[in-house]
Motif scaffolding. Structure first.
Motif, PDB file in Angstrom:
ATOM      1  N   ALA A 148       0.819  -1.209   0.000  1.00 28.02           N
ATOM      2  CA  ALA A 148       0.000   0.000   0.000  1.00 28.02           C
ATOM      3  C   ALA A 148       0.854   1.261   0.000  1.00 28.02           C
ATOM      4  O   ALA A 148       0.459   2.290  -0.568  1.00 28.02           O
ATOM      5  N   ASP A 149       2.016   1.216   0.629  1.00 26.19           N
ATOM      6  CA  ASP A 149       2.916   2.368   0.603  1.00 26.19           C
ATOM      7  C   ASP A 149       3.588   2.539  -0.760  1.00 26.19           C
ATOM      8  O   ASP A 149       3.981   3.652  -1.120  1.00 26.19           O
ATOM      9  N   SER A 177      -0.939   1.972  -5.442  1.00 23.78           N
ATOM     10  CA  SER A 177      -2.211   2.648  -5.169  1.00 23.78           C
ATOM     11  C   SER A 177      -2.934   1.975  -4.007  1.00 23.78           C
ATOM     12  O   SER A 177      -3.266   0.790  -4.073  1.00 23.78           O
ATOM     13  N   ARG A 178      -3.199   2.736  -2.958  1.00 17.76           N
ATOM     14  CA  ARG A 178      -3.872   2.170  -1.792  1.00 17.76           C
ATOM     15  C   ARG A 178      -5.297   1.719  -2.107  1.00 17.76           C
ATOM     16  O   ARG A 178      -5.703   0.630  -1.665  1.00 17.76           O
ATOM     17  N   VAL A 217      -4.939  -1.595  -3.846  1.00 16.14           N
ATOM     18  CA  VAL A 217      -4.525  -2.664  -2.930  1.00 16.14           C
ATOM     19  C   VAL A 217      -5.724  -3.152  -2.121  1.00 16.14           C
ATOM     20  O   VAL A 217      -5.934  -4.358  -1.944  1.00 16.14           O
ATOM     21  N   VAL A 218      -6.546  -2.204  -1.624  1.00 13.87           N
ATOM     22  CA  VAL A 218      -7.778  -2.574  -0.906  1.00 13.87           C
ATOM     23  C   VAL A 218      -8.694  -3.377  -1.820  1.00 13.87           C
ATOM     24  O   VAL A 218      -9.269  -4.393  -1.415  1.00 13.87           O
ATOM     25  N   ALA A 264      -5.214  -6.648   3.759  1.00 13.80           N
ATOM     26  CA  ALA A 264      -4.889  -5.482   2.933  1.00 13.80           C
ATOM     27  C   ALA A 264      -5.651  -4.244   3.370  1.00 13.80           C
ATOM     28  O   ALA A 264      -5.210  -3.111   3.099  1.00 13.80           O
ATOM     29  N   ALA A 305      -3.835  -0.048   4.552  1.00 15.97           N
ATOM     30  CA  ALA A 305      -4.061   0.926   3.472  1.00 15.97           C
ATOM     31  C   ALA A 305      -5.095   1.965   3.883  1.00 15.97           C
ATOM     32  O   ALA A 305      -4.936   3.161   3.614  1.00 15.97           O
ATOM     33  N   SER A 336      -3.788   4.577   6.584  1.00 14.99           N
ATOM     34  CA  SER A 336      -2.865   5.512   5.934  1.00 14.99           C
ATOM     35  C   SER A 336      -3.605   6.475   5.020  1.00 14.99           C
ATOM     36  O   SER A 336      -3.336   7.687   5.007  1.00 14.99           O
ATOM     37  N   SER A 340       1.392   2.984   5.885  1.00 11.46           N
ATOM     38  CA  SER A 340       0.708   1.693   5.754  1.00 11.46           C
ATOM     39  C   SER A 340       1.560   0.570   6.318  1.00 11.46           C
ATOM     40  O   SER A 340       1.041  -0.365   6.953  1.00 11.46           O
TER      41      SER A 340
END
Length: 420
Positions: A69-70, A73-74, A77-78, A114, A118, A121, A345
């Motif tokens: 996630a860092d 794209s957060r 990732v979610v 995940a 994410a 953050s 994240s």
């Protein structure tokens, strides 16, 4: 579409995802008698499914997902995690034996790992520092709401449609929500939104940051220790039935309702009041959490000795449901405020891993093993002794939060890592 322009919508979407995650996570508990009977599980196998398979998979994957996630794209990732856990929730409705259920649960936990790193953050970036505790507290109401809704769903929709169709329906709902998330973007190119490093380098950088920031280390350690409440909670119903002589079915309903009401209230209260009054308390949010522990501690301890059904008995039960959830907003606000934006994240994932592995998994194991050892030694009320031990450990977190407060640990960060 970019999340920054729709921050409240983003919070609502992430909250719904968090609720759904905890519904999926706890649905096995809601249907435990039917599932144990239908696929022929032993008690040991069932305990493995709700314990080691889940906690270790979720805990260990949380930090890895945090590094992703860092770096990427957060929202996406979610979305990928949500799609994985939803597909595997759907697959859980088709299993025929223990091995198949264990595989399905393993990947449900991996996908759900995940979400929190994410989301925390992302919310820390979308909202100003003065509102982070409130927003993060609202997000974490997904825990008690998800637990409550899972049992409610099992007793309503599940009663008429069965556990397999319920798992199928939850899987479809999650997959449908995951698809639009994949198309949302974020402004990584702006200052404060640089990408994190590759996995190994990111972990080394995180370790240097945690070791080099004593206040951060104290807050994380205190937050983990506070979760010893959940190690005791895993045995609450057994303790109340075996040593306090209460009815199992009646106490299950009361425990569920109190967790739903006071857990949700704690998350909202802790986040909102933490943001409102932390500036007036020495040590800010860390001092606020320390104050909450001091306030709840006498009721939690008295609860273990109070007469069942008494006012003090229920006050203690409510305090135990309230305290850990009330700490989520302030503690996560502190943690997110003391690390670089490129590491938020990862550190959130590390914190979730520590909570799940140390407090919930090993803590629950220690309570069960300790109870058996004490019973074998002829100790009267061995469960009460072990439950008191978890309470004392959780209350001991006040030392760490107070230490962070004395260091002047606050939400604001040095200019070099400030993101707002």
């Amino acid at each position: 579409m970019q999340w920054r322009h729709f921050s409240r919508i983003a919070l609502c979407v992430l909250l719904f995802a968090h609720i759904l995650a905890h519904v999926d996570r706890n649905m096995l508990l809601g249907f435990s008698p039917q599932i144990i009977r239908d696929i022929g599980l032993s008690n040991a196998q069932y305990g493995f499914l709700v314990g080691a398979v889940w906690v270790l998979s979720f805990g260990l994957m949380a930090m890895f997902m945090g590094t992703l996630a860092d770096r990427y794209s957060r929202p996406r990732v979610v979305a990928v995690g949500m799609l994985v856990w939803s597909v595997c929730t759907w697959a859980s409705g088709n299993v025929q034996d223990f091995t198949q259920m264990a595989m399905a649960r393993f990947f449900v936990a991996s996908g759900e790992a995940a979400l929190v790193p994410a989301a925390v953050s992302l919310l820390a970036d979308l909202f100003p520092a003065r509102r982070r505790g409130t927003v993060i507290g609202v997000f974490f109401t997904g825990i008690p709401l998800g637990i409550g809704f899972s049992f409610l769903l099992a007793g309503t929709y599940g009663e008429t449609h069965g556990w397999r169709d319920t798992f199928h329906a939850l899987g479809v709902i999650g997959a449908l929500l995951a698809l639009p998330l994949a198309f949302l973007s974020e402004e990584r190119g702006q200052p404060g939104h640089e990408r994190g490093a590759p996995f190994g380098e990111q972990l080394r950088a995180m370790a240097r940051t945690v070791r080099g920031t004593p206040g951060l280390l104290q807050v994380i350690a205190g937050f983990v220790l506070l979760h010893m409440v959940f190690a005791g909670f895993a045995f609450t119903q057994v303790w109340l039935v075996d040593e306090r002589g209460l009815d199992a079915a009646a106490m299950a309903k009361r425990i569920g309702m109190l967790q739903l009401v006071f857990g949700t209230f704690g998350a909202v209260f802790g986040g909102g009041l933490g943001d409102r009054f932390a500036h007036a308390i020495r040590g800010g949010h860390a001092g606020f959490v320390a104050g909450l522990v001091v306030l709840c501690a006498p009721f939690m301890l008295a609860y273990r000795f109070a007469a069942p059904g008494s006012v003090l008995f229920y006050l203690g039960m409510c305090a135990g449901a309230f305290l850990p959830m009330a700490a989520y907003g302030p503690a996560n606000t502190l943690i997110q405020g003391m690390v670089p934006a490129t590491m938020r994240s990862t550190v959130a994932g590390f914190t979730m891993m520590a909570i799940n592995v140390v407090a919930i998994s090993l803590g629950s194991l220690a309570v069960g093993a300790g109870r058996d050892l004490l019973a074998g030694a002829g100790v009267a009320s061995p469960f009460t002794v072990m439950m008191l031990a978890t309470d004392v450990l959780a209350i001991a977190s006040v030392v760490l939060f107070a230490g962070a407060a004395r260091r002047g640990t606050v939400v604001s960060m040095p200019a070099a890592i400030r993101t707002h």
